[in-house]
Design a protein around this motif. Sequence first.
Motif, PDB file in Angstrom:
ATOM      1  N   TYR A 135      31.015  44.610  40.686  1.00  0.00           N
ATOM      2  CA  TYR A 135      30.717  45.142  39.358  1.00  0.00           C
ATOM      3  C   TYR A 135      30.397  46.623  39.488  1.00  0.00           C
ATOM      4  N   ASP A 136      31.125  47.437  38.735  1.00  0.00           N
ATOM      5  CA  ASP A 136      30.883  48.870  38.683  1.00  0.00           C
ATOM      6  C   ASP A 136      30.064  49.147  37.428  1.00  0.00           C
ATOM      7  N   PRO A 137      28.770  49.488  37.574  1.00  0.00           N
ATOM      8  CA  PRO A 137      27.930  49.681  36.390  1.00  0.00           C
ATOM      9  C   PRO A 137      28.311  50.911  35.566  1.00  0.00           C
ATOM     10  N   LEU A 138      28.932  51.905  36.171  1.00  0.00           N
ATOM     11  CA  LEU A 138      29.335  53.097  35.417  1.00  0.00           C
ATOM     12  C   LEU A 138      30.561  52.826  34.547  1.00  0.00           C
ATOM     13  N   LYS A 139      31.467  52.002  35.046  1.00  0.00           N
ATOM     14  CA  LYS A 139      32.670  51.651  34.278  1.00  0.00           C
ATOM     15  C   LYS A 139      32.502  50.357  33.497  1.00  0.00           C
ATOM     16  N   ASN A 140      31.431  49.618  33.802  1.00  0.00           N
ATOM     17  CA  ASN A 140      31.146  48.340  33.151  1.00  0.00           C
ATOM     18  C   ASN A 140      32.313  47.367  33.283  1.00  0.00           C
ATOM     19  N   LEU A 141      32.821  47.220  34.529  1.00  0.00           N
ATOM     20  CA  LEU A 141      33.910  46.277  34.742  1.00  0.00           C
ATOM     21  C   LEU A 141      33.794  45.604  36.103  1.00  0.00           C
ATOM     22  N   PHE A 142      34.412  44.440  36.160  1.00  0.00           N
ATOM     23  CA  PHE A 142      34.425  43.625  37.370  1.00  0.00           C
ATOM     24  C   PHE A 142      35.798  43.701  38.031  1.00  0.00           C
ATOM     25  N   THR A 143      35.805  43.685  39.347  1.00  0.00           N
ATOM     26  CA  THR A 143      37.029  43.563  40.124  1.00  0.00           C
ATOM     27  C   THR A 143      36.905  42.289  40.946  1.00  0.00           C
ATOM     28  N   GLU A 144      37.934  41.459  40.877  1.00  0.00           N
ATOM     29  CA  GLU A 144      37.913  40.172  41.585  1.00  0.00           C
ATOM     30  C   GLU A 144      38.591  40.289  42.938  1.00  0.00           C
ATOM     31  N   PHE A 145      37.969  39.686  43.949  1.00  0.00           N
ATOM     32  CA  PHE A 145      38.543  39.573  45.282  1.00  0.00           C
ATOM     33  C   PHE A 145      38.548  38.087  45.620  1.00  0.00           C
ATOM     34  N   ASN A 146      39.702  37.573  46.088  1.00  0.00           N
ATOM     35  CA  ASN A 146      39.725  36.160  46.460  1.00  0.00           C
ATOM     36  C   ASN A 146      40.561  35.941  47.705  1.00  0.00           C
ATOM     37  N   ALA A 147      40.598  34.712  48.161  1.00  0.00           N
ATOM     38  CA  ALA A 147      41.243  34.386  49.445  1.00  0.00           C
ATOM     39  C   ALA A 147      42.759  34.289  49.335  1.00  0.00           C
ATOM     40  N   ASP A 148      43.314  34.394  48.157  1.00  0.00           N
ATOM     41  CA  ASP A 148      44.755  34.315  47.983  1.00  0.00           C
ATOM     42  C   ASP A 148      45.406  35.623  48.465  1.00  0.00           C
ATOM     43  N   ALA A 149      46.170  35.541  49.525  1.00  0.00           N
ATOM     44  CA  ALA A 149      46.791  36.745  50.098  1.00  0.00           C
ATOM     45  C   ALA A 149      47.783  37.410  49.144  1.00  0.00           C
ATOM     46  N   LYS A 150      48.263  36.668  48.136  1.00  0.00           N
ATOM     47  CA  LYS A 150      49.206  37.228  47.172  1.00  0.00           C
ATOM     48  C   LYS A 150      48.512  37.931  46.012  1.00  0.00           C
ATOM     49  N   SER A 151      47.184  37.838  45.941  1.00  0.00           N
ATOM     50  CA  SER A 151      46.470  38.456  44.825  1.00  0.00           C
ATOM     51  C   SER A 151      46.436  39.963  44.985  1.00  0.00           C
ATOM     52  N   LYS A 152      46.067  40.634  43.927  1.00  0.00           N
ATOM     53  CA  LYS A 152      45.998  42.102  43.934  1.00  0.00           C
ATOM     54  C   LYS A 152      44.930  42.604  44.909  1.00  0.00           C
ATOM     55  N   ASN A 153      43.799  41.876  45.017  1.00  0.00           N
ATOM     56  CA  ASN A 153      42.690  42.254  45.896  1.00  0.00           C
ATOM     57  C   ASN A 153      42.307  41.084  46.803  1.00  0.00           C
ATOM     58  N   PRO A 154      43.117  40.814  47.848  1.00  0.00           N
ATOM     59  CA  PRO A 154      42.776  39.687  48.729  1.00  0.00           C
ATOM     60  C   PRO A 154      41.578  40.015  49.605  1.00  0.00           C
TER      61      PRO A 154
END
Length: 130
Positions: A110-129
Motif C-alpha cells: 500500500y502506497d499511502p501517498l498514492k492511496n493504492l494497492f499493488t498485488e504480488f502473488n505466486a503466479d509467475a504469469k502475473s504482472k507482479n510475481p
Amino acid sequence: MRIKKRHCIIISLLFAAAFSAQTINPSFERITVTEGLSQNTVMSIVQDNYGFMWFGTQDGLNRFDGYNFKIFRNKYNVKNSLSNNYIWKVYEDEKGMLWIGTFGGGLNKYDPLKNLFTEFNADAKSKNPL
C-alpha cells in the motif's frame, strides 16, 4: 567517611521511590465493531510514521486516526484494491510503504501517498510475481 549498610539501603530505597514515581501507567481502551472496526478478530497491528494505527482483521485492513476508521477491502474487478479481505500481517518498511500479507490473496503493498494497492502473488504469469 565510611557508609554503613543501612545507609546504602536507605539510599537505594530513595532511588527506587524516585524512579517509581516517574513510572507511566498506560491505559488501554478496547476497540470493537461498535466503535467502527470492521471485525473483532485482529491479526496484526502497526503504527505508521504518520501516527495512524493499522489493524489487519479477517474482514479488511482498518486505518484508525484516533477518532475514525477507514476500512480497506477487496473490491471485485477494481484494480489497486486489496487482493483479499483476510489480513494476516501488516508491516511498514523504511520508505513508509505498508506490506499486507493476506490469506489466499498473496502480498499487497500500500502506497499511502498514492492511496493504492499493488498485488504480488505466486503466479509467475502475473504482472507482479513473488
